[in-house]
Motif scaffolding. Structure first.
Motif, PDB file in Angstrom:
ATOM      1  N   GLN A 100      39.039 -15.890 -30.597  1.00 52.25           N
ATOM      2  CA  GLN A 100      38.833 -16.300 -31.891  1.00 52.25           C
ATOM      3  C   GLN A 100      37.413 -16.778 -31.871  1.00 52.25           C
ATOM      4  O   GLN A 100      36.503 -16.832 -30.990  1.00 52.25           O
ATOM      5  CB  GLN A 100      39.682 -17.363 -32.349  1.00 52.25           C
ATOM      6  N   GLY A 101      36.757 -17.277 -33.043  1.00 53.68           N
ATOM      7  CA  GLY A 101      35.377 -17.825 -33.157  1.00 53.68           C
ATOM      8  C   GLY A 101      35.106 -18.976 -32.317  1.00 53.68           C
ATOM      9  O   GLY A 101      33.784 -19.274 -31.811  1.00 53.68           O
ATOM     10  N   HIS A 102      35.825 -19.660 -31.904  1.00 51.98           N
ATOM     11  CA  HIS A 102      35.869 -20.847 -31.160  1.00 51.98           C
ATOM     12  C   HIS A 102      36.918 -20.681 -29.975  1.00 51.98           C
ATOM     13  O   HIS A 102      37.907 -20.152 -30.319  1.00 51.98           O
ATOM     14  CB  HIS A 102      35.892 -22.205 -31.814  1.00 51.98           C
ATOM     15  N   PRO A 103      36.555 -21.027 -28.812  1.00 51.79           N
ATOM     16  CA  PRO A 103      37.502 -20.886 -27.903  1.00 51.79           C
ATOM     17  C   PRO A 103      38.986 -21.543 -28.027  1.00 51.79           C
ATOM     18  O   PRO A 103      39.010 -22.679 -28.644  1.00 51.79           O
ATOM     19  CB  PRO A 103      37.060 -21.569 -26.572  1.00 51.79           C
ATOM     20  N   LYS A 104      40.144 -20.783 -27.872  1.00 48.16           N
ATOM     21  CA  LYS A 104      41.548 -21.258 -27.906  1.00 48.16           C
ATOM     22  C   LYS A 104      42.060 -21.070 -26.770  1.00 48.16           C
ATOM     23  O   LYS A 104      41.320 -20.640 -25.732  1.00 48.16           O
ATOM     24  CB  LYS A 104      42.215 -20.652 -29.145  1.00 48.16           C
ATOM     25  N   LYS A 105      43.390 -21.774 -26.409  1.00 51.03           N
ATOM     26  CA  LYS A 105      43.921 -21.643 -25.112  1.00 51.03           C
ATOM     27  C   LYS A 105      44.320 -20.150 -24.991  1.00 51.03           C
ATOM     28  O   LYS A 105      45.137 -19.737 -25.347  1.00 51.03           O
ATOM     29  CB  LYS A 105      45.290 -22.615 -25.175  1.00 51.03           C
ATOM     30  N   LEU A 106      43.417 -19.770 -23.676  1.00 45.44           N
ATOM     31  CA  LEU A 106      43.901 -18.501 -23.011  1.00 45.44           C
ATOM     32  C   LEU A 106      43.504 -18.490 -21.686  1.00 45.44           C
ATOM     33  O   LEU A 106      43.016 -19.418 -21.194  1.00 45.44           O
ATOM     34  CB  LEU A 106      43.274 -17.391 -24.014  1.00 45.44           C
ATOM     35  N   SER A 107      43.950 -17.519 -20.877  1.00 38.04           N
ATOM     36  CA  SER A 107      43.627 -17.562 -19.467  1.00 38.04           C
ATOM     37  C   SER A 107      42.024 -17.733 -19.253  1.00 38.04           C
ATOM     38  O   SER A 107      41.308 -16.815 -19.740  1.00 38.04           O
ATOM     39  CB  SER A 107      43.759 -16.247 -18.728  1.00 38.04           C
ATOM     40  N   GLY A 108      41.796 -18.856 -18.502  1.00 40.35           N
ATOM     41  CA  GLY A 108      40.402 -19.291 -17.899  1.00 40.35           C
ATOM     42  C   GLY A 108      39.768 -20.266 -19.079  1.00 40.35           C
ATOM     43  O   GLY A 108      38.743 -20.651 -18.876  1.00 40.35           O
ATOM     44  N   VAL A 109      40.326 -20.577 -20.247  1.00 43.15           N
ATOM     45  CA  VAL A 109      39.849 -21.366 -20.944  1.00 43.15           C
ATOM     46  C   VAL A 109      40.711 -22.897 -20.912  1.00 43.15           C
ATOM     47  O   VAL A 109      41.862 -22.920 -20.958  1.00 43.15           O
ATOM     48  CB  VAL A 109      40.247 -20.934 -22.582  1.00 43.15           C
ATOM     49  N   CYS A 110      39.672 -23.856 -20.671  1.00 48.37           N
ATOM     50  CA  CYS A 110      40.433 -25.058 -20.215  1.00 48.37           C
ATOM     51  C   CYS A 110      40.873 -26.099 -21.512  1.00 48.37           C
ATOM     52  O   CYS A 110      41.513 -26.915 -21.519  1.00 48.37           O
ATOM     53  CB  CYS A 110      39.757 -25.824 -19.122  1.00 48.37           C
ATOM     54  N   ALA A 111      39.998 -25.741 -22.735  1.00 57.14           N
ATOM     55  CA  ALA A 111      40.318 -26.531 -23.871  1.00 57.14           C
ATOM     56  C   ALA A 111      39.661 -25.875 -24.893  1.00 57.14           C
ATOM     57  O   ALA A 111      38.838 -25.206 -24.910  1.00 57.14           O
ATOM     58  CB  ALA A 111      39.379 -27.814 -23.570  1.00 57.14           C
ATOM     59  N   SER A 112      40.638 -25.890 -26.077  1.00 58.97           N
ATOM     60  CA  SER A 112      40.234 -25.517 -27.418  1.00 58.97           C
ATOM     61  C   SER A 112      39.109 -26.604 -27.928  1.00 58.97           C
ATOM     62  O   SER A 112      39.187 -27.555 -28.115  1.00 58.97           O
ATOM     63  CB  SER A 112      41.312 -25.262 -28.491  1.00 58.97           C
ATOM     64  N   THR A 113      38.039 -25.638 -28.342  1.00 57.28           N
ATOM     65  CA  THR A 113      36.793 -26.596 -28.927  1.00 57.28           C
ATOM     66  C   THR A 113      36.060 -25.888 -29.911  1.00 57.28           C
ATOM     67  O   THR A 113      36.596 -24.630 -30.275  1.00 57.28           O
ATOM     68  CB  THR A 113      35.584 -26.431 -27.837  1.00 57.28           C
ATOM     69  N   GLY A 114      35.128 -26.573 -30.611  1.00 53.95           N
ATOM     70  CA  GLY A 114      34.767 -25.906 -31.692  1.00 53.95           C
ATOM     71  C   GLY A 114      34.275 -27.218 -32.610  1.00 53.95           C
ATOM     72  O   GLY A 114      33.094 -27.194 -33.254  1.00 53.95           O
ATOM     73  N   SER A 115      35.081 -28.254 -32.794  1.00 54.69           N
ATOM     74  CA  SER A 115      34.512 -29.559 -33.412  1.00 54.69           C
ATOM     75  C   SER A 115      33.413 -30.286 -32.727  1.00 54.69           C
ATOM     76  O   SER A 115      34.097 -30.636 -31.436  1.00 54.69           O
ATOM     77  CB  SER A 115      35.768 -30.348 -33.805  1.00 54.69           C
ATOM     78  N   LEU A 116      32.307 -30.123 -33.174  1.00 56.60           N
ATOM     79  CA  LEU A 116      31.212 -30.492 -32.051  1.00 56.60           C
ATOM     80  C   LEU A 116      31.289 -31.914 -31.550  1.00 56.60           C
ATOM     81  O   LEU A 116      31.518 -32.918 -32.259  1.00 56.60           O
ATOM     82  CB  LEU A 116      29.966 -30.540 -32.650  1.00 56.60           C
TER      83      LEU A 116
END
Length: 274
Positions: A100-116
């Motif tokens: 997605q346009g900002h990281p969500k939980k998937l393999s290798g992603v530790c945190a969903s981020t986007g809200s600065l």
């Protein structure tokens, strides 16, 4: 990889960023290109202790992309590191895609981020939890200079210093531009180094596109455990590597057109495709 190999590989990563953004017809070019040398160093320069085959091992390092709009840079690193198939990069921002346009939980992603601002707070929480578990793992968090206009960032810095999180490395992608123009015009964050130091951080400044300096700084972080969190101010160029995008805030959230993609790949000296 050694510095020369990292420099050459950065062209491949930049190509993948541009191709995926062009396929998506939306997304953030400028900040992805300004930060890719930092991520290249982390993922392929031997800095991060991670294993794509066992991504949830508690003793592995964590990376948090707090400036979540630079997700294309993270995705290409994860794909080339082997966390998922590279062809998935063509689905960036598509309906149903995990990219997605900002990281969500998937393999290798530790945190969903986007809200600065929120990513750094999550990274502080991770670092504190690892300390309590006596884990040898470190936490690396990339933030943006526009993001430093958020008050939550300073609360996180205060917390990191208070709990003596010397397993936390905060990296600032300091390209000087945000969506509306120059950082200094929209809301000046200077003096930056003095701010980090005032919050009790051991602070270094580097050229964010110089692999010698980046590798040396990360080595200093890993070898300096003095109860102080670490801040790395990386001076970068928005849109780095593509002449018509460099230092242009207009490309903050603009993907390359087909014509611009061809021109950019010609500059990079690489062929189209991931």
């Amino acid at each position: 990889m050694k510095t020369k190999e990292l420099e050459e590989f950065s062209k491949t990563l930049r190509k993948a960023i541009l191709v995926s953004l062009n396929a998506a017809k939306s997304g953030h070019s400028g900040g992805s290109l300004s930060s890719i040398d930092i991520l290249n160093t982390l993922y392929f320069g031997g800095v991060l202790n991670i294993d794509p085959n066992n991504p949830r091992n508690d003793n592995q390092d964590r990376f948090v992309l707090s400036k979540g709009h630079a997700a294309p840079a993270l995705y290409v690193c994860l794909a080339y590191k082997g966390f998922f198939d590279k062809d998935l990069l063509y689905t960036l921002r598509k309906l149903g895609s995990p990219l997605q346009g900002h990281p969500k939980k998937l393999s290798g992603v530790c945190a969903s981020t986007g809200s600065l601002g929120h990513g750094l707070s999550q990274a502080v929480g991770m670092a504190l939890a690892l300390k309590l578990k006596n884990s040898p793992a470190n936490v690396y968090c990339l933030i943006g200079d526009g993001e430093m206009q958020e008050g939550l960032v300073y609360e996180a810095l205060m917390c990191a210093s208070h709990y003596k999180l010397d397993n936390l490395c905060v990296i600032l992608d300091f390209n000087g531009l945000q969506i509306d123009g120059a950082i200094s015009d929209v809301m000046n964050i200077s003096p930056v180094k003095e701010k980090f130091e005032a919050f009790g951080f051991l602070t270094y400044e580097v050229d964010g596109h110089n692999y010698h300096q980046l590798l040396d700084a990360f080595e200093r972080f890993k070898n300096t455990k003095n109860s102080k969190p670490f801040a790395l101010i990386a001076h970068t160029v928005k849109g780095k590597g593509v002449s018509f995008m460099e230092n242009k805030y207009e490309y903050h959230g603009k993907p390359p057109t087909d014509e611009e993609l061809d021109k950019a790949l010609l500059e990079l000296g690489v062929e189209n495709g991931i």
